[in-house]
Write a protein that holds these residues in place. Sequence first.
Motif, PDB file in Angstrom:
ATOM      1  N   GLU A 392       0.824  -1.216   0.000  1.00 41.12           N
ATOM      2  CA  GLU A 392       0.000   0.000   0.000  1.00 41.12           C
ATOM      3  C   GLU A 392       0.857   1.264   0.000  1.00 41.12           C
ATOM      4  OE1 GLU A 392      -3.642  -0.327   2.380  1.00 41.12           O
ATOM      5  OE2 GLU A 392      -3.093  -2.401   2.793  1.00 41.12           O
ATOM      6  N   PRO A 422       3.869  -9.958  -1.066  1.00 36.67           N
ATOM      7  CA  PRO A 422       3.815 -11.315  -1.633  1.00 36.67           C
ATOM      8  C   PRO A 422       3.890 -11.383  -3.154  1.00 36.67           C
ATOM      9  CG  PRO A 422       1.743 -10.719  -0.539  1.00 36.67           C
ATOM     10  CD  PRO A 422       2.730  -9.671  -0.191  1.00 36.67           C
ATOM     11  N   CYS A 423       3.504 -10.336  -3.890  1.00 39.95           N
ATOM     12  CA  CYS A 423       3.548 -10.457  -5.356  1.00 39.95           C
ATOM     13  C   CYS A 423       4.955 -10.238  -5.886  1.00 39.95           C
ATOM     14  CB  CYS A 423       2.529  -9.550  -6.039  1.00 39.95           C
ATOM     15  SG  CYS A 423       3.141  -7.960  -6.619  1.00 39.95           S
TER      16      CYS A 423
ATOM     17  N   THR B  44      -6.251  -6.384   4.321  1.00 41.78           N
ATOM     18  CA  THR B  44      -4.799  -6.284   4.179  1.00 41.78           C
ATOM     19  C   THR B  44      -4.101  -6.170   5.538  1.00 41.78           C
ATOM     20  OG1 THR B  44      -4.861  -3.872   4.037  1.00 41.78           O
ATOM     21  CG2 THR B  44      -5.064  -5.097   1.972  1.00 41.78           C
ATOM     22  N   VAL B  46      -1.628  -4.192   6.111  1.00 48.79           N
ATOM     23  CA  VAL B  46      -1.158  -2.815   6.330  1.00 48.79           C
ATOM     24  C   VAL B  46      -2.271  -1.924   6.858  1.00 48.79           C
ATOM     25  CG1 VAL B  46      -0.119  -0.796   5.213  1.00 48.79           C
ATOM     26  CG2 VAL B  46       0.591  -3.101   4.529  1.00 48.79           C
ATOM     27  N   GLN B  48      -5.835  -2.950   6.849  1.00 44.73           N
ATOM     28  CA  GLN B  48      -7.073  -3.730   7.078  1.00 44.73           C
ATOM     29  C   GLN B  48      -8.168  -3.394   6.059  1.00 44.73           C
ATOM     30  OE1 GLN B  48      -5.361  -2.624  10.144  1.00 44.73           O
ATOM     31  NE2 GLN B  48      -4.511  -4.657   9.825  1.00 44.73           N
ATOM     32  N   PHE B  61      -1.627 -11.809  -5.977  1.00 50.35           N
ATOM     33  CA  PHE B  61      -1.685 -12.253  -4.582  1.00 50.35           C
ATOM     34  C   PHE B  61      -2.701 -11.462  -3.754  1.00 50.35           C
ATOM     35  CE2 PHE B  61       1.833 -15.318  -4.273  1.00 50.35           C
ATOM     36  CZ  PHE B  61       2.395 -15.143  -5.530  1.00 50.35           C
ATOM     37  N   ASP B  62      -3.738 -10.947  -4.398  1.00 54.34           N
ATOM     38  CA  ASP B  62      -4.744 -10.198  -3.663  1.00 54.34           C
ATOM     39  C   ASP B  62      -5.905 -11.076  -3.209  1.00 54.34           C
ATOM     40  OD1 ASP B  62      -4.662  -7.592  -2.717  1.00 54.34           O
ATOM     41  OD2 ASP B  62      -4.527  -6.777  -4.742  1.00 54.34           O
ATOM     42  N   GLN B  74      -3.543 -18.762  -2.678  1.00 60.64           N
ATOM     43  CA  GLN B  74      -4.128 -17.955  -3.737  1.00 60.64           C
ATOM     44  C   GLN B  74      -5.440 -18.611  -4.182  1.00 60.64           C
ATOM     45  OE1 GLN B  74      -0.229 -17.971  -6.008  1.00 60.64           O
ATOM     46  NE2 GLN B  74      -0.894 -15.897  -6.478  1.00 60.64           N
ATOM     47  N   ARG B  93      -1.132 -12.905   7.861  1.00 56.14           N
ATOM     48  CA  ARG B  93      -1.256 -14.352   7.972  1.00 56.14           C
ATOM     49  C   ARG B  93      -1.015 -14.773   9.419  1.00 56.14           C
ATOM     50  NH1 ARG B  93       2.338 -18.921   4.983  1.00 56.14           N
ATOM     51  NH2 ARG B  93       2.395 -20.291   6.756  1.00 56.14           N
TER      52      ARG B  93
END
Lengths: 477, 103
Positions: A392, A422-423, B44, B46, B48, B61-62, B74, B93
């Motif tokens: 972000e 992660p990407c 997320t 970072v 949320q 990876f979203d 994924q 995670r």
Amino acid sequence: MSAERIATDVPARADIVVIGGGPAGLAAATEAARRGAAVVLLDEQPALGGQVYRAVEANRARGKTLDADYAEGGRLVDAFRASGALAIHEASVWLVEPDGTVGFSRAGAATLMKAERVIVATGAVERAMPIPGWTLPGVMTVGAAQILLKTAGLVPQGRVWIAGSGPLLRLYAVQALAAGGQLAGIIDTTPPGNRRAALRHMGGAMGALGELRKGLAWTQAIRQAGVPWITGAHDLRAEADDDGALGTISFTADGARRSEPADTLLLHNGVVPNVQITRALDIEHDWNQTQRAFRPRCDAWGSTSVPAVMIAGDGAGIVGAAASAIAGRLAALESLRALGRLDQAARDDAAAPLRRALARALAIRPFLDALFAPSPEYLVPAGETIVCRCEEVTASALRQAVSLGCLGPNQLKSFTRCGMGPCQGRICGLTVAEVIASARGASVADVGYYRLRFPIKPLTLGELAAVHAPADPTAPR
Amino acid sequence: MFARPHSDTPHLTITVDGQPVGAREGDSVAAALLAAGVVAMRSTPVSQSKRGPYCMMGVCFDCLMIIDGVPSRQACMVSVRDGMRIERQRGPRPLEVDTEDSP
């Protein structure tokens, strides 16, 4: 499928390992296996075809062919199946060593294989289209929607908008409408000046009349369906509803700001080579100013500075599906020569008609590259638009880091964590390079790209600790 | 939003945070959820903020979710199986801490 079966399935060695089951990979594996090489094709998806021919066999079995181009994928898969090459599906490659060792994971089990030659055919990815709000649930790529159509038969319904530029945008709209989908409208961000630039390449494109007609037919089909098509749009934004998902889009067209309710926004900004493996191998990459992307340096066969590794298809620079399949065959021929399976004269004899076909398949490319040159607005996003979706990190944060003395993408990681999620920089890499270049007044070629390292896919420590290296050293014949 | 053709009736059942959702053989987890109208699949680490699938081809990876107890998978790359347990992943995670082995 159990891990045991997977481990015993995989040969320890192969003459050639092909990575990727799209047109380039299928054609490369088929050509090499037909000529007697032991070939293993590793593909990340559950079925052959790559993204362009995704789920082609399943759709053919159900009588869903989409169109003639898609049906061509079925012929490539048939030829592959008859060639004797072995396909390993749902195999996620995370390592390629310069000596031809390939590491991959499948169903949570990691395996190492040794190949004499590796043909990287990992194709293209969609170029990021960073706009305000592009991380909201409900904002996806056009390619993603097309994958939903091909793999699950899903069609767009409700207030679904398509925005961006490029052939795929039109193709998907046509396919979605033909399958019974609904589209609220197309917001075309192609810069108006592109048409004039493309006309200069019209002469060359006349050698690909069929392709030109196809494009015109797509445009006509969309207009006949009555889908609103807004050209010259800019300043596109996605805004959230109360639930934190997409609720509204807005844009400027014909000098007026417009706001529309939206359930789904599909973005497309062209495609660029997938460079994860070639970058991690430290192969030299060159900046292509026309396609605005880096591509790995290779010769007309696909040979790179790493002797055991070749590249074929869109991964070596965007050429499209037809040219990719031909490039795959050329890489296979040169691999066979390097392995002593084919002498140089036989290689060149077999390559001559392929080179002529390649020239025909590439005739339309300069025209397409000019017509769909990406809008600068989405190459270099402004203000608080997120660039790195994982961490972000916004465009203004990148500019601030540059103003503090950050010169390139790798330094930027320590300044901002940009590209460290992660990407692994897959989505933001080119945008980061463009933003730094624009802020520094430097060329993207000079700014460069992320240094990528293996493993190029996330791997659990458990997988790494239990790496299965098949013990049998004899190559399958 | 996305819809299935009427002829494609879901014949498998998966659960999302305990709620049953229909799916079809050949669907990825992400496709099955989108077909069922589930768009947000995680939040997320970072900020949320909510996220859903963006690329559907394993690049972004979203669409990371907890699938059969395994976090950060994924959802666009995992094929559905009948009875699969899917959970939305909230924030980072989770660490797998085995409290019984702790001193």
